[in-house]
Design an enzyme around this catalytic site. Sequence first.
Site, mmCIF file in Angstrom:
data_model
loop_
_atom_site.group_PDB
_atom_site.id
_atom_site.type_symbol
_atom_site.label_atom_id
_atom_site.label_comp_id
_atom_site.label_asym_id
_atom_site.label_seq_id
_atom_site.Cartn_x
_atom_site.Cartn_y
_atom_site.Cartn_z
ATOM 1 C CG ASP A 27 -0.300 -0.032 2.410
ATOM 2 O OD1 ASP A 27 -0.149 1.262 3.001
ATOM 3 O OD2 ASP A 27 0.034 -0.780 3.019
ATOM 4 C CG ASP A 115 -6.052 4.255 6.827
ATOM 5 O OD1 ASP A 115 -5.984 4.067 8.125
ATOM 6 O OD2 ASP A 115 -5.023 4.943 6.354
ATOM 7 C CD GLU A 117 -3.488 5.089 9.822
ATOM 8 O OE1 GLU A 117 -2.236 5.657 10.611
ATOM 9 O OE2 GLU A 117 -3.465 4.877 8.548
#
Length: 454
Positions: A27, A115, A117
């Site tokens: 990625d 994603d 985080e």
Amino acid sequence: MRRPAVVSVTALGALVASTVAYADGIDLSHWQGTVTWSKVKADGVSFAFMKATESSNYVDPTYAKNVAAAQAVGIYHGGYHFARPQVGTAVAQARWFVAKAGPFNTAGTLPPVLDLEVTGSLTVAQLRTWTTTWLTTVEELTGRTPIIYTSPSFWRSHLGDSTAFHHYPLWVAHWGVSSPSVPGGWPRWTFWQRTDSGTVSGIGGRVDMNRFNGSTADLAALALKTGGSTAPAPPGPTIPTGAATTVSLAASRTTSAINGSVTFSGDLTSTPAASPTAPTPKPVPVATRTVTLSARDAGSSTWRTVTTATTSTTGHFNVSVRVPRSATYRVSWPGDSTYAASQSGLVPVTTPGRTVQSIDLHATKPRVRPGEQVMIYGHVTAGTKGLAGRTVRIYKKPLVGGRWTRIATKTSLAPTGWYSTTVRPLRGRIYKAVTPGTLWYVGDTSNQLTVRMR
């Protein structure tokens, strides 16, 4: 005296070959720069996830180019959205992502990815709601079941180890282990980000490396293609497999003044394999190796290189740096043919908030004849203290309508924060002064000052 914060983790070299061969992938984002995708393909990479968007106003500038290039060489590709959770923004961020990265219905395209985080300061319950809303919105817009990217610690700490998301495949980020920890009661992981320090032909520097938990036929199906095999996948790029190492990191303080000096230190060691004569071997120093100190600023998802250091004959390193803002630090050793790569744990260092400054503006004469000289002046202060060295931009505009025009840029002087300039207006004018914000100071705009004609 405050004790240093010390953390360490086991080497990436502890990653050992599994009895199951997993398809390998990467990625990446614009931080990897220009990618030669034909070389990436030749190095055994089967799939690639690429950063597409962030929040509801950012598009990665390399996304479209990388998607087209990966597709051209036959690498399965997918886009991910870096979440910036805030109450009420999930639908907007989901729509932005799909509009810029979609439609996710072409052959070779992997499902969309969320994603996770950062929390955006949301509570566990609020973040669960935000996540659910984003996922369901994207699923409705694309017809694909999104993937959740997260780490075990983040999911457990900030989503309460929720077990309510098994409908969505898990992409787990867990480095330095031979098998990842699976949070939230998921029955299995689908993708595993196993390191951020991989090396792949066609990509300059390090890159995140991942594995897919299934056969090549399973991966093809997930990418809306047929083919592949139910046999184990062929091996892809490997992580250096020298002797396992451990690197530690300590900070001389975990709270620092803005731009204060903090000393980071640690040790790079390797532990030999046990033997009949040494059943509990002691760590040995790894000398004369270059380690890299990196930082991730508070609120950011991006790691930046701060500096490097070379280990001594005892495996020790020591480096002092300025800390301009709150950030999390780590140190990494990339590995070589003798010693495997390793990465420390995370050490946060916080700085206080930016200083609030104030600026005022005055004139020696409120009324003048056309062309007569008048001084306009003021002070930049923080509380009762004058601030020297601050940039001051002075602007003017007509009494009625018109736009602000900058007429001077000055620097405030010690000890009172004084600044001044002279003007000779031909007609009435309105003036203002601005001191811009920086990493250390909050910007401020003065009162508006009117100078009229007699």
